[in-house]
Design a protein around this motif. Sequence first.
Motif, mmCIF file in Angstrom:
data_model
loop_
_atom_site.group_PDB
_atom_site.id
_atom_site.type_symbol
_atom_site.label_atom_id
_atom_site.label_comp_id
_atom_site.label_asym_id
_atom_site.label_seq_id
_atom_site.Cartn_x
_atom_site.Cartn_y
_atom_site.Cartn_z
ATOM 1 N N TYR A 171 33.452 29.836 25.086
ATOM 2 C CA TYR A 171 33.036 28.439 25.269
ATOM 3 C C TYR A 171 33.615 27.845 26.552
ATOM 4 C CZ TYR A 171 30.998 28.765 20.682
ATOM 5 O OH TYR A 171 30.224 29.153 19.632
ATOM 6 N N TRP A 198 41.162 10.818 16.652
ATOM 7 C CA TRP A 198 41.732 11.294 15.382
ATOM 8 C C TRP A 198 40.637 11.884 14.502
ATOM 9 C CZ3 TRP A 198 41.043 10.787 10.211
ATOM 10 C CH2 TRP A 198 42.108 11.168 9.357
ATOM 11 N N SER A 210 39.854 14.560 30.548
ATOM 12 C CA SER A 210 40.935 15.171 31.312
ATOM 13 C C SER A 210 41.996 14.113 31.593
ATOM 14 C CB SER A 210 40.402 15.719 32.625
ATOM 15 O OG SER A 210 40.062 14.644 33.467
ATOM 16 N N ARG A 233 38.508 15.083 16.624
ATOM 17 C CA ARG A 233 39.265 16.319 16.838
ATOM 18 C C ARG A 233 39.150 17.262 15.646
ATOM 19 N NH1 ARG A 233 45.231 16.457 19.193
ATOM 20 N NH2 ARG A 233 45.645 15.522 17.175
ATOM 21 N N GLN A 234 38.743 16.724 14.509
ATOM 22 C CA GLN A 234 38.600 17.572 13.320
ATOM 23 C C GLN A 234 37.205 18.196 13.217
ATOM 24 O OE1 GLN A 234 40.492 16.006 9.683
ATOM 25 N NE2 GLN A 234 41.096 14.226 10.902
ATOM 26 N N TYR A 235 36.364 17.898 14.207
ATOM 27 C CA TYR A 235 35.010 18.448 14.208
ATOM 28 C C TYR A 235 34.866 19.451 15.349
ATOM 29 C CZ TYR A 235 33.924 13.994 11.752
ATOM 30 O OH TYR A 235 33.891 12.925 10.896
ATOM 31 N N ASP A 236 34.312 20.595 15.035
ATOM 32 C CA ASP A 236 34.009 21.573 16.083
ATOM 33 C C ASP A 236 32.832 21.049 16.906
ATOM 34 O OD1 ASP A 236 33.265 23.682 17.662
ATOM 35 O OD2 ASP A 236 33.401 25.191 16.068
ATOM 36 N N ALA A 237 33.112 20.680 18.159
ATOM 37 C CA ALA A 237 32.054 20.146 19.013
ATOM 38 C C ALA A 237 31.492 21.228 19.941
ATOM 39 C CB ALA A 237 32.577 18.975 19.839
ATOM 40 N N TYR A 238 32.101 22.409 19.947
ATOM 41 C CA TYR A 238 31.722 23.444 20.918
ATOM 42 C C TYR A 238 30.738 24.465 20.372
ATOM 43 C CZ TYR A 238 35.583 22.084 23.989
ATOM 44 O OH TYR A 238 36.407 21.412 24.838
ATOM 45 N N VAL A 239 30.845 24.745 19.069
ATOM 46 C CA VAL A 239 30.145 25.908 18.508
ATOM 47 C C VAL A 239 28.648 25.863 18.853
ATOM 48 C CG1 VAL A 239 29.802 24.814 16.232
ATOM 49 C CG2 VAL A 239 29.880 27.307 16.410
ATOM 50 N N ARG A 287 40.219 9.918 5.260
ATOM 51 C CA ARG A 287 40.685 11.311 5.355
ATOM 52 C C ARG A 287 39.724 12.259 4.658
ATOM 53 N NH1 ARG A 287 45.857 9.182 3.771
ATOM 54 N NH2 ARG A 287 46.954 8.635 5.683
ATOM 55 N N PHE A 340 42.053 20.620 10.916
ATOM 56 C CA PHE A 340 41.270 21.357 11.899
ATOM 57 C C PHE A 340 41.460 20.672 13.258
ATOM 58 C CE2 PHE A 340 37.505 22.575 14.246
ATOM 59 C CZ PHE A 340 37.218 23.862 13.808
ATOM 60 N N GLU A 384 49.754 6.639 9.556
ATOM 61 C CA GLU A 384 50.379 7.866 10.062
ATOM 62 C C GLU A 384 51.049 7.556 11.381
ATOM 63 O OE1 GLU A 384 47.290 10.741 10.415
ATOM 64 O OE2 GLU A 384 46.771 10.644 8.291
ATOM 65 N N ASN A 402 31.844 22.608 10.523
ATOM 66 C CA ASN A 402 32.595 23.648 11.222
ATOM 67 C C ASN A 402 32.290 25.011 10.636
ATOM 68 O OD1 ASN A 402 33.777 21.462 12.483
ATOM 69 N ND2 ASN A 402 35.734 21.623 11.406
ATOM 70 N N CYS A 403 32.263 25.062 9.301
ATOM 71 C CA CYS A 403 32.096 26.340 8.629
ATOM 72 C C CYS A 403 30.696 26.905 8.849
ATOM 73 C CB CYS A 403 32.390 26.174 7.143
ATOM 74 S SG CYS A 403 32.382 27.705 6.227
ATOM 75 N N ARG A 440 30.687 15.890 24.948
ATOM 76 C CA ARG A 440 31.273 15.857 23.609
ATOM 77 C C ARG A 440 31.575 14.413 23.217
ATOM 78 N NH1 ARG A 440 33.131 20.245 26.272
ATOM 79 N NH2 ARG A 440 34.923 19.145 27.095
ATOM 80 N N CYS A 475 39.934 20.567 17.216
ATOM 81 C CA CYS A 475 38.988 20.982 18.249
ATOM 82 C C CYS A 475 39.347 20.226 19.512
ATOM 83 C CB CYS A 475 37.559 20.638 17.829
ATOM 84 S SG CYS A 475 36.344 20.905 19.133
ATOM 85 N N PHE A 498 33.626 31.624 10.336
ATOM 86 C CA PHE A 498 34.272 31.510 9.024
ATOM 87 C C PHE A 498 33.760 32.661 8.170
ATOM 88 C CE2 PHE A 498 36.188 27.168 8.837
ATOM 89 C CZ PHE A 498 35.825 26.743 10.104
#
Lengths: 742, 247
Positions: B206, A422, A652, A425-431, A145, B110, A741, A156-157, A438, B112, B51
């Motif tokens: 996006y 899991w 999809s 999904r916590q990583y911004d893959a688009y920015v 975690r 988070f 979880e 992400n930031c 992805r 995405c 951010f």
Amino acid sequence: MTAPQVTLATAHEHGLTTDEFAQIETILGRTPTFEELGVFSVMWSEHCSYKSSRVHLKTLPTTGPRVLQGPGENAGALDVGDGVAVVFKIESHNHPSFVEPFQGAATGVGGILRDIFTMGARPIANLNSLHFGRPEHARTPFLVRGVVAGIGHYGNCIGVPTVGGEVHFDPGYDHNILVNAFTLGVVASDRIFRAAADGPGNSVLYVGSKTGRDGIHGASLLASAEFDAESETKRPTVQVGDPFTEKLLLEACLELMSPAYSEHLVGIQDMGAAGLTSSSTEMASRSGTGIDLDLSRVPLRERVVTPYEMLLSESQERMLLVVHRGSEEIVQELFRKWDLDAEVIGTVTDSQRLRATFEGRLVVDIPIDPLTDGAPALNRPAAEAAEQETPRLVLADLPEPVDYGEALLQLLASPNLCSREWVYRQYDAYVGGGTIVRPGSDAAVVRLPGTEKAIAISVDSMARFCAIDPYVGMVSAVAESARNLAASGAEPIGVTNCLNFGNPEKPEVMWQFQQAVQGLHDACVAFGTPVVSGNVSFYNETEGSSIPPSPVIGMVGLLEDASQHVTQWFKGDGDAIVLLGRNHEELGGSEYVATAHHQVRGTLPWIDLDVERRLIDVLRAGAREGLLRSAHDVSAGGLAIALAECCITSESSARHGARIDLEDGLRPDALLFGESHGRAVVSARRRHLTRLRELADRAEVPIAVIGEVRGQRLEIGELVALGVDEMHTRWSEAFAGLLGEE
Amino acid sequence: MRWGVVTFPGSNDDAQTAFVLEGLLGEKVARLWHKDTTLGALDAVVLPGGFSYGDYLRCGAMARFSPIMSAVEGFAADGGLVIGVCNGFQILCEAGLLPGALVRNRDLRFLCQRTHVRVEDTDTAFTNRCRRGEVLDIPIKHGEGCYVADAATLDALETGRQIVLRYCDAEGRVTAGSNPNGSLGSIAGVRNARGNVFGMMPHPEYAAEWLVGGEDGRKIFLSMVASGGVSSDAVVSATRSKVVSGP
């Protein structure tokens, strides 16, 4: 305040040997000051000096027509045509991440990002390789975690997409996890900046965050000694990341390196491990110059920071610049625009010495060469461990599964094969807007801005194989990476590596290391992929017990036409499913034997690099000609897992089943779950089969139509008949279950 | 149309937004710096995602005090079109230009992922190129996208038809399972009462090219172009006759 008196005992506390201390006294002709001792201790640490690995790394292939920058700079660079270069590197942050997973992983990402934008490249892709202990180990969920949240927080930031990676679980990492971070950036090929301190009289500028007392001896010492029960108390040596400041630093540095400002800049280097000390000495070393620093001018976070601490602090988000004399004001003005500190703290000299003063007092005066190129280099003894003999795997003693469908489901839900959603999904893959593929396919694919091209990236290790045989394991990892890229339609063009091992003072660890380097050499020569950057992480041991040898590679591939990229999942009913390559009866070291029979043993699958190269050629030609609707390499879990993944990994909800008939006369469990190399599963429209067969025949790659995409079930002969939804559910829900979880 | 895209310290999606508007849609784009105090002659302003100030304080709480925000507020007061995406949405809420607030996602992580949103109203300057009930496939990427407001505000949003987008499944059904972050009423995008300020958590920038993420997001920007950047009262009357509503 006076610094402590330096004695041999002080030197030992700094991790220096009696021999090394004597050398220092010879070099200086006197006893070092406390500050100088600190400088030597970090520069001669394993982490900064590569003293145990340098002689071996020199053997790696590092040249090629695309290579613009090989090892020795902050990162490697390859020419990808159209005046564009890619800059990339992978680096470890293992010990800090075990001590403090969130900040350790976050600053690992921050550090590798700085290595890339230091060279003038805008980072466009982050990946990572993570190795954790058993999921059942009490600390594992906390570490997973923390590390995942830390990586996400930083990436992400700062706005760099995290587009791929790998996560492994193995008891060998219970007490020493691995966090390796990879970044790739893009730059105009004639605008790569280097870490040089040319031109005596030029000014040395400090930019970015203020210096605090955090991370003193962090990367340099934490990463250069074994772990013990006291390691938790080293938490204060873990740096704290500030991705917002790094975002400002990134934009300010790239603006400085843009045509509008770049004439003012001579050289630039990030302050990573060993902070101000290593950045200044390395820059001077590359240029054959010297540097005078006035430590009184270093921007500080707190009122009392000693010169010793300033020299060794590993506070994050800082850079050292050399700018032309007279350009100081212009550069400072630019950094002020971004609300960042920029102070002139020194001058380039022709003394070939590092000199530092504090409040008018000379505290450091050391020749540069012994700190860098002249640092100790060891050829440590290496010997294969006596008990290393791999226990044989006797197939006859291995009962076949009663129910192959259930065996497949169990593998799909096993820790090393289940869905990583899991995590990612916590990583911004688009920015950034360039991510074409992805996480969730064989390789990540990102667009090269301003061109029709794309870059494919895969980060791989084969820890299970390496535990049995580090040479074959390393070769297998490189081959797997190359297959992943080719299955995505890309030509492999270069490699970076992160070599994670135990204590190099142990001959059996050095043996593992040498075997892996030899494997890396042989595989990279075979694929024509130069090694342009890398990192070695030794001392991954806790209380005498070493991690399995864990070399990780990041391989980069080029797609001349981004639209020709291929993903691994089936696309439409009626497509033919084709197996490229040959099945062998090889279960040694497989995920199946480890999961179903709890054994890591056996002879590893045979690997023939010539076979791999020919398979890659077929995959690439198939992608280029638009013949491949999907392509997926066969690796962990074998053919059955590869087929299941083709059915269930589509992002999809349009998932597809398949009807498969296999004719090989192998033991069914070896056929389904064996991990023989040189194979890929592709799907194609029937009208393209003739052409695909021509390509395979010409390359002498075995090709067989083994089935058809259809319906919502995966049926393999009489052995397996499973609903796509059922497989997807088991596979996608398992990861959260590992962490306790819902 | 003349667009302004604001860069706050920590903005991450400013360049992509400008690329979509200028490079893909052929619009005119002025890049605005957070220290600017005037906007110049513009038809629409975008507050992009990212951010701002690291989101170290409450998301958007610092950025709303940036010098440029006074100019943006003045622009909005004059009826100018303002869209805030993700962090931009958070800033608009903090600035009081939109009702409600965005708090941490339901599972505190988070997120995405691709998401589907249903167009609840097409009589807006931001969705007039969509069909009513149309499902758009646009990604989200945020840690604090859970939309909350008190009951009275939610009622007012419903009756005032200010809820423009809701999270839904691929078939357009709004269910508990289709709500990724716990937003009240599955709200993904809201406009102000006047209809010239709009915030949404999903990122249309996006989803503007087939190669990367699909093209559904274009419809948001193209709607704004179709409205010509004039204030909402005029837009509603101008578009109502043209738009065929209902799937």
